[in-house]
Write a protein that holds these residues in place. Structure first.
Motif, short mmCIF file in Angstrom:
data_model
loop_
_atom_site.label_atom_id
_atom_site.label_comp_id
_atom_site.label_asym_id
_atom_site.label_seq_id
_atom_site.Cartn_x
_atom_site.Cartn_y
_atom_site.Cartn_z
N ALA A 140 -2.00 3.55 -4.34
CA ALA A 140 -1.67 2.59 -5.07
C ALA A 140 -1.98 1.10 -4.16
O ALA A 140 -1.11 1.38 -2.96
N VAL A 141 -2.68 0.18 -4.48
CA VAL A 141 -2.73 -1.17 -3.52
C VAL A 141 -2.42 -1.97 -4.58
O VAL A 141 -2.83 -2.35 -5.44
N ARG A 142 -1.57 -3.20 -3.82
CA ARG A 142 -1.20 -4.37 -4.72
C ARG A 142 -1.15 -5.47 -3.69
O ARG A 142 -0.71 -5.47 -2.63
N ARG A 143 -1.88 -6.66 -4.18
CA ARG A 143 -1.66 -7.77 -3.71
C ARG A 143 -1.29 -8.94 -4.63
O ARG A 143 -1.84 -8.88 -5.80
N LEU A 144 -0.35 -9.62 -4.17
CA LEU A 144 0.16 -10.70 -5.39
C LEU A 144 -0.31 -11.96 -5.23
O LEU A 144 -0.40 -12.70 -6.09
N ASP A 145 -0.63 -12.60 -4.03
CA ASP A 145 -0.87 -14.15 -3.84
C ASP A 145 -2.34 -14.21 -4.48
O ASP A 145 -2.64 -15.40 -5.07
N ASN A 146 -3.35 -13.53 -4.24
CA ASN A 146 -4.71 -13.53 -4.90
C ASN A 146 -4.91 -12.05 -5.48
O ASN A 146 -5.25 -11.39 -4.96
N GLU A 160 -4.89 -5.18 -7.97
CA GLU A 160 -4.27 -3.82 -8.23
C GLU A 160 -5.42 -2.80 -8.20
O GLU A 160 -6.33 -2.79 -8.94
N ALA A 161 -5.04 -1.73 -7.37
CA ALA A 161 -5.77 -0.23 -7.26
C ALA A 161 -5.06 0.91 -7.33
O ALA A 161 -4.06 0.78 -6.85
N GLU A 162 -5.59 1.83 -8.08
CA GLU A 162 -5.13 2.97 -8.06
C GLU A 162 -6.37 3.91 -7.81
O GLU A 162 -7.31 3.98 -8.66
N PHE A 163 -6.18 4.94 -6.95
CA PHE A 163 -7.29 5.72 -6.58
C PHE A 163 -6.76 6.93 -5.92
O PHE A 163 -5.70 7.24 -5.52
N ASP A 164 -7.55 8.27 -6.38
CA ASP A 164 -7.26 9.62 -5.94
C ASP A 164 -8.72 10.21 -5.23
O ASP A 164 -9.62 10.25 -5.66
N LEU A 165 -8.34 10.15 -3.85
CA LEU A 165 -9.53 10.46 -2.90
C LEU A 165 -9.76 11.77 -3.09
O LEU A 165 -11.03 12.10 -2.83
N VAL A 225 0.90 -1.21 0.11
CA VAL A 225 0.09 0.02 0.09
C VAL A 225 1.00 1.46 -0.08
O VAL A 225 1.84 1.29 0.91
N GLU A 226 0.64 2.08 -0.98
CA GLU A 226 1.56 3.14 -1.12
C GLU A 226 0.73 4.65 -1.62
O GLU A 226 -0.06 4.36 -2.19
N ARG A 227 1.15 5.45 -1.08
CA ARG A 227 0.68 6.92 -1.63
C ARG A 227 1.65 7.73 -2.13
O ARG A 227 2.71 7.92 -1.60
N ARG A 275 -10.13 13.42 -6.29
CA ARG A 275 -11.00 13.43 -7.41
C ARG A 275 -11.94 12.39 -7.41
O ARG A 275 -13.01 12.32 -8.36
N ARG A 276 -11.98 11.78 -6.28
CA ARG A 276 -13.23 10.76 -5.79
C ARG A 276 -13.30 9.71 -7.10
O ARG A 276 -14.23 9.16 -7.23
N SER A 277 -12.04 9.31 -7.45
CA SER A 277 -12.21 8.18 -8.53
C SER A 277 -10.85 7.17 -8.58
O SER A 277 -10.00 7.55 -8.18
N GLY A 278 -11.18 5.94 -9.01
CA GLY A 278 -10.26 5.07 -9.12
C GLY A 278 -10.34 3.92 -10.08
O GLY A 278 -11.70 3.70 -10.62
N VAL A 279 -9.32 3.04 -10.11
CA VAL A 279 -9.44 2.01 -10.87
C VAL A 279 -9.15 0.71 -10.09
O VAL A 279 -8.04 0.61 -9.57
N LEU A 280 -9.90 -0.52 -10.18
CA LEU A 280 -9.75 -1.56 -9.62
C LEU A 280 -9.61 -2.84 -10.31
O LEU A 280 -10.70 -3.09 -10.95
N LYS A 281 -8.47 -3.47 -10.15
CA LYS A 281 -8.53 -4.51 -10.89
C LYS A 281 -8.32 -5.83 -9.88
O LYS A 281 -7.51 -5.81 -9.01
N VAL A 282 -9.57 -6.62 -10.02
CA VAL A 282 -9.28 -7.93 -9.09
C VAL A 282 -9.44 -9.17 -9.77
O VAL A 282 -9.94 -9.12 -10.88
N SER A 283 -8.93 -10.35 -9.03
CA SER A 283 -9.19 -11.55 -9.58
C SER A 283 -10.89 -11.83 -9.52
O SER A 283 -11.44 -11.17 -8.71
#
Lengths: 98, 274
Positions: free
Chosen positions: B74-80, B83-88, B66-68, B90-98
């Motif tokens: 930016a949030v990333r998890r590798l095992d499951n 990936e997410a990136e968001f701007d609070l 987790v990093e700002r 601008r109130r928007s973000g993209v989330l890629k999940v399994s």
């Protein structure tokens, strides 16, 4: 002898409670509790003091001889340096959890 | 099939749009009580493609980062993988999940750990119960007995057996139910209750309640906060909130047996001046 100012890494948030510094790692959110000597050094390592000044502070606060204070201070700072917790060119160490 | 979801936890609503149908079905089932019509503070476009293959650290532990950076999270998890990136701002973000609810749930937990930290709150590894409309929260690490306490409290609405959201609002502390569960395997009630009792769990032969010192409470509480770092400002927020909570609330150590006898002990302690 190190003559340059020593500064804790600003990415590490901390709070002193009952003489102990509790530090939050910026990379994984884990908490580290320092003993009283470490807490004093950490709180004073704000970039305005060099190694000598930190040793002086330990001698004064804990009433120990200078040889022991210097050894403890150096050991503690080496540990912080290894963990990337000092504001030096190498930056904070990267760690993961959970 | 619904592809637009608003989920609310701890009084904070987030929106997820373009949710693929298979995932949407799982979300509707899993988060039913927490679906909201409230105004979202951030909206995510959800995708289930473009992720790397699952992998693990050599020690077997999952990897979460987790990093700002420059105002963006930016949030990333590798095992499951997620990936997410968001701007609070601008109130928007993209989330890629399994394409499974567990990956989404993992992100939701991390997201709320971030959102609560800047709102005088946090997620606490704890079991929470509502008793006569007041919140009772029992915190501790894995195996400390959180699910056991829930199972021994028949008839009481469950806030969670895994993560309860604590938050200070209007000068008072509240315990909120969450959709995050442990072995209890069902979501908590979507309610916010005034926090009446807070304590750690210790399995013991005899029941007893002790009040912890403020220092001990602060350290113990911090050890059970669900938090991944990523920003010194947020870490400051967590430290400040925990410190304030332990100053304003009594924190106890509960020794309990595997029966409901701890409830009379808690009631006795509540009646006794300290």
């Amino acid at each position: 002898m190190t003559a340059h100012p020593i500064r804790r890494h600003p990415q590490y948030a901390y709070r002193e409670v009952a003489g102990e510094a509790i530090i939050v790692s910026p990379k994984d959110g884990t908490f580290l509790v320092l003993n009283p000597v470490g807490s004093l050094i950490w709180s004073l390592a704000d970039g305005s003091r060099d190694l000598e000044a930190l040793i002086d502070a330990v001698v004064k606060a804990f009433d120990v001889d200078r040889i022991r204070a210097e050894a403890d201070t150096r050991t503690f700072l080496d540990d912080l340096r290894r963990k990337g917790m000092l504001d030096e060119p190498s930056g904070p160490a990267r760690r993961t959890k959970k | 099939m619904k592809s637009d979801f608003r989920i609310g936890v701890g009084g904070i609503v987030c929106r997820f749009v373009d949710v693929p149908p298979a995932l949407g079905e799982a979300l509707a089932r899993r988060y039913g009580p927490f679906l909201s019509s409230g105004r979202a503070i951030v909206s995510f476009k959800v995708r289930t493609d473009g992720l790397s293959e699952p992998r693990r650290n050599s020690d077997g532990s999952p990897v979460v980062e987790v990093e700002r950076r420059a105002g963006r999270w930016a949030v990333r998890r590798l095992d499951n993988p997620l990936e997410a990136e968001f701007d609070l701002h601008r109130r928007s973000g993209v989330l890629k999940v399994s394409a499974n609810e567990y990956s989404f749930d993992s992100f939701l937990r991390i997201l709320y750990s971030i959102l609560l930290a800047s709102r005088q709150g946090f997620l606490l590894h704890s079991a929470g119960l509502s008793r006569r409309g007041r919140g009772y929260v029992f915190f501790g690490p894995s195996e400390s007995g959180k699910t056991t306490v829930v199972r021994l409290s028949a008839g009481m609405p469950v806030l969670s057996d895994e993560l309860v959201a604590l938050r200070r609002r209007g000068g008072e502390w509240f315990a909120y139910g969450t959709p995050f569960w442990g072995e209890f395997a069902r979501p908590g009630r979507n309610v916010g209750t005034r926090l009446a009792w807070l304590g750690t769990l210790h399995k013991a032969a005899a029941v007893g309640v002790e009040r912890m010192t403020e220092t001990e409470a602060f350290r113990t509480l911090l050890g059970c906060v669900f938090y991944f770092g990523g920003s010194p400002e947020l870490s400051e927020g967590i430290l400040k909130t925990c410190s304030r909570l332990t100053r304003e609330m009594r924190v106890h150590r509960l020794h309990f047996r595997l029966d409901p006898s701890f409830w009379p002990a808690i009631s006795g302690r509540e009646r006794k001046p300290e």
